[in-house]
Design a protein around this motif. Structure first.
Motif, mmCIF file in Angstrom:
data_model
loop_
_atom_site.group_PDB
_atom_site.id
_atom_site.type_symbol
_atom_site.label_atom_id
_atom_site.label_comp_id
_atom_site.label_asym_id
_atom_site.label_seq_id
_atom_site.Cartn_x
_atom_site.Cartn_y
_atom_site.Cartn_z
ATOM 1 N N TYR A 124 -5.834 0.229 -18.164
ATOM 2 C CA TYR A 124 -5.168 0.509 -19.534
ATOM 3 C C TYR A 124 -6.085 1.911 -19.816
ATOM 4 C CZ TYR A 124 -2.233 -3.377 -20.888
ATOM 5 O OH TYR A 124 -0.770 -4.001 -21.183
ATOM 6 N N ARG A 125 -6.962 1.282 -19.244
ATOM 7 C CA ARG A 125 -8.417 1.734 -19.736
ATOM 8 C C ARG A 125 -8.954 4.166 -19.867
ATOM 9 N NH1 ARG A 125 -13.482 -0.327 -21.026
ATOM 10 N NH2 ARG A 125 -13.272 -3.087 -20.695
ATOM 11 N N LEU A 126 -8.055 4.260 -18.503
ATOM 12 C CA LEU A 126 -7.669 5.478 -18.097
ATOM 13 C C LEU A 126 -6.685 6.212 -18.541
ATOM 14 C CD1 LEU A 126 -7.504 5.070 -14.239
ATOM 15 C CD2 LEU A 126 -9.222 6.009 -15.543
ATOM 16 N N GLN A 179 0.804 -6.523 -5.645
ATOM 17 C CA GLN A 179 0.354 -7.302 -6.906
ATOM 18 C C GLN A 179 -0.875 -6.790 -7.476
ATOM 19 O OE1 GLN A 179 0.963 -11.186 -6.679
ATOM 20 N NE2 GLN A 179 2.976 -11.605 -8.162
ATOM 21 N N LEU A 180 -1.031 -6.287 -8.692
ATOM 22 C CA LEU A 180 -2.460 -6.123 -9.477
ATOM 23 C C LEU A 180 -2.819 -7.531 -9.862
ATOM 24 C CD1 LEU A 180 -1.361 -2.769 -10.974
ATOM 25 C CD2 LEU A 180 -2.034 -3.345 -8.512
ATOM 26 N N ASN A 181 -4.492 -7.621 -9.750
ATOM 27 C CA ASN A 181 -5.527 -8.087 -10.266
ATOM 28 C C ASN A 181 -5.608 -7.746 -11.948
ATOM 29 O OD1 ASN A 181 -7.826 -6.292 -10.867
ATOM 30 N ND2 ASN A 181 -7.853 -7.312 -8.665
ATOM 31 N N ASP A 182 -6.146 -9.116 -12.996
ATOM 32 C CA ASP A 182 -6.576 -8.673 -13.829
ATOM 33 C C ASP A 182 -7.409 -6.955 -14.698
ATOM 34 O OD1 ASP A 182 -4.800 -10.845 -14.553
ATOM 35 O OD2 ASP A 182 -6.877 -12.024 -15.350
ATOM 36 N N ARG A 183 -8.659 -7.130 -13.078
ATOM 37 C CA ARG A 183 -8.930 -5.767 -13.245
ATOM 38 C C ARG A 183 -8.506 -4.517 -13.239
ATOM 39 N NH1 ARG A 183 -15.040 -7.208 -10.202
ATOM 40 N NH2 ARG A 183 -15.690 -8.886 -11.836
ATOM 41 N N GLN A 184 -7.669 -4.996 -12.367
ATOM 42 C CA GLN A 184 -6.844 -3.536 -11.978
ATOM 43 C C GLN A 184 -5.819 -2.988 -13.489
ATOM 44 O OE1 GLN A 184 -5.381 -4.669 -8.386
ATOM 45 N NE2 GLN A 184 -6.389 -2.762 -7.092
ATOM 46 N N LEU A 185 -5.178 -4.030 -13.642
ATOM 47 C CA LEU A 185 -4.262 -4.120 -15.024
ATOM 48 C C LEU A 185 -5.460 -3.344 -16.161
ATOM 49 C CD1 LEU A 185 -2.847 -6.533 -14.648
ATOM 50 C CD2 LEU A 185 -1.707 -4.734 -14.003
ATOM 51 N N ASP A 186 -6.568 -3.993 -16.331
ATOM 52 C CA ASP A 186 -7.646 -3.392 -17.362
ATOM 53 C C ASP A 186 -7.576 -2.144 -16.958
ATOM 54 O OD1 ASP A 186 -9.471 -4.166 -19.711
ATOM 55 O OD2 ASP A 186 -10.891 -3.392 -17.958
ATOM 56 N N LEU A 205 -8.448 8.398 -9.718
ATOM 57 C CA LEU A 205 -9.150 7.129 -9.890
ATOM 58 C C LEU A 205 -8.681 6.246 -10.066
ATOM 59 C CD1 LEU A 205 -11.866 7.783 -13.400
ATOM 60 C CD2 LEU A 205 -12.507 6.798 -10.449
ATOM 61 N N ALA A 206 -7.102 6.073 -10.206
ATOM 62 C CA ALA A 206 -6.363 5.694 -10.805
ATOM 63 C C ALA A 206 -5.667 4.739 -9.291
ATOM 64 C CB ALA A 206 -4.672 5.659 -11.278
ATOM 65 N N LEU A 215 0.729 6.350 -17.515
ATOM 66 C CA LEU A 215 0.057 7.013 -16.437
ATOM 67 C C LEU A 215 0.569 5.820 -15.490
ATOM 68 C CD1 LEU A 215 -3.801 7.679 -16.183
ATOM 69 C CD2 LEU A 215 -2.473 5.233 -14.648
ATOM 70 N N CYS A 216 1.127 5.680 -14.168
ATOM 71 C CA CYS A 216 1.520 5.399 -13.466
ATOM 72 C C CYS A 216 1.293 5.194 -12.214
ATOM 73 C CB CYS A 216 3.108 5.191 -13.761
ATOM 74 S SG CYS A 216 3.594 6.891 -12.859
ATOM 75 N N ILE A 217 1.057 3.895 -11.396
ATOM 76 C CA ILE A 217 0.706 4.344 -9.900
ATOM 77 C C ILE A 217 1.952 3.356 -9.414
ATOM 78 C CG2 ILE A 217 -1.582 4.025 -9.580
ATOM 79 C CD1 ILE A 217 -1.035 0.981 -9.836
ATOM 80 N N ILE A 218 2.241 4.134 -8.048
ATOM 81 C CA ILE A 218 3.742 3.761 -6.931
ATOM 82 C C ILE A 218 2.632 3.147 -5.830
ATOM 83 C CG2 ILE A 218 5.441 5.135 -6.024
ATOM 84 C CD1 ILE A 218 5.758 6.575 -8.589
#
Length: 339
Positions: A151-153, A141-148, A39-40, A132-135
């Protein structure tokens, strides 16, 4: 310039203990975690996503998308920096321009990391045990929805770890409960239930393999008098010593149990020649104990020894009943000899 390893968290010892308590390191992949890393990558559109745990000297990967290795040195791990601030996401838009990572082997060499975003996996006690990380291999850059979403994941990853820990603890408690239900509290030997459960299994094996074995019924002589004259604490000490003597007199594979009160019972395999040989062996050990120990009491046992052979096909209940009869016969004989 060399890469700059992250300093250790101030609570490193407690953090490592919290990680150890999860019993998750070096376990097999699990769908629940793999779904989260998948999902990430979908949400953040990166080729790599990891659920990783920071051990004392390594980053170990529980779940991964787009990466083959299972662990890397802790000093190389971006995630070692992430856990330093448990409540914050660490975003590195371009690792080449970040002095902490510009000379990192994972930046200079494959997979040539450029972008990293990691959320600490924070336990209910506040310990950051991993991320939990992405590379990605390009700056981004990430947008706010992706950052959120990250956090949820990350919270779901922790919830999955907590669930696994709860299942493990419950199973362990069940095992310990079963052991307690089969164990005599005073001596630590098997109790009546434990004896019949285990001896029944051994008897079936003996019958199938046509093996000889023995059931030995033991009664401690004079326990009541010791309780009356010296007190129950001394009587309990006698029972404990007797149990240890019996256990040390036979093989670890033999079954030694306390039925209750002053009664013990044993199920042993066929390495003794006959009942007289077993009785001599026990009496020798009892005499040695009484000579060596500086106690206010001496151990004395009456015993009944019943042989099992496949030809007779006696049940366990019959063997116990017969050995009980033989024990009382031995006790009567000892009393008569004192008259």
């Amino acid at each position: 310039m060399k890469s700059r390893p992250a300093p250790l968290p101030e609570n490193e010892a407690e953090r490592l203990k919290a990680l150890e308590d999860y019993n998750i390191l070096d376990t097999l992949p699990e769908q629940g975690f793999d779904d989260l890393t998948a999902l990430a990558t979908y949400i953040c559109k990166t080729p790599i996503a990891l659920i990783s745990l920071i051990d004392s000297d390594r980053l170990w990967i529980k779940s991964k998308v787009g990466l083959k290795v299972r662990e890397i040195p802790r000093d190389w791990a971006f995630c070692s920096h992430t856990i330093l601030q448990p409540q914050k996401i660490l975003v590195v838009n371009n690792a080449v321009k970040d002095e902490r990572f510009a000379n990192n082997p994972l930046v200079k060499n494959n997979p040539k990391i450029r972008f990293y975003a990691g959320v600490p996996l924070v336990t209910s006690n506040g310990f950051a045990v991993g991320t939990l990380c992405i590379i990605d291999m390009i700056p981004r850059q990430l947008n706010d929805r992706q950052l959120d979403a990250l956090y949820r994941l990350s919270r779901q990853a922790v919830a999955q770890m907590e669930l696994i820990q709860e299942i493990h603890n419950r199973k362990q408690a069940e095992i310990e409960g079963r052991q307690l239900s089969l164990t005599d509290e005073l001596t630590g030997l098997h109790n009546r239930r434990g004896f019949f459960l285990l001896a029944e299994q051994q008897l079936k094996i003996a019958h199938r393999m046509k093996l000889l074995c023995w059931v030995i019924f033991i009664d401690l002589d004079g326990l009541k008098q010791i309780n009356d004259s010296l007190g129950h604490d001394v009587g309990d000490a006698l029972i404990i010593d007797a149990g240890q003597l019996l256990k040390q007199s036979f093989r670890k594979s033999d079954i030694v149990a306390r039925l209750g009160g002053d009664e013990f019972i044993l199920f042993i395999s066929s390495y003794f020649k006959d009942a007289e040989n077993i009785q001599t062996h026990l009496q020798t050990n009892i005499a040695h104990f009484n000579q060596q120990q500086n106690r206010s009491y001496q151990i004395s046992m009456s015993m009944g020894i019943q042989r099992y052979s496949p030809e007779t096909n006696m049940s366990l209940e019959q063997l116990v009943a017969r050995s009980d009869e033989l024990m009382y016969a031995h006790k009567r004989l000892k009393r008569q000899s004192l008259l």
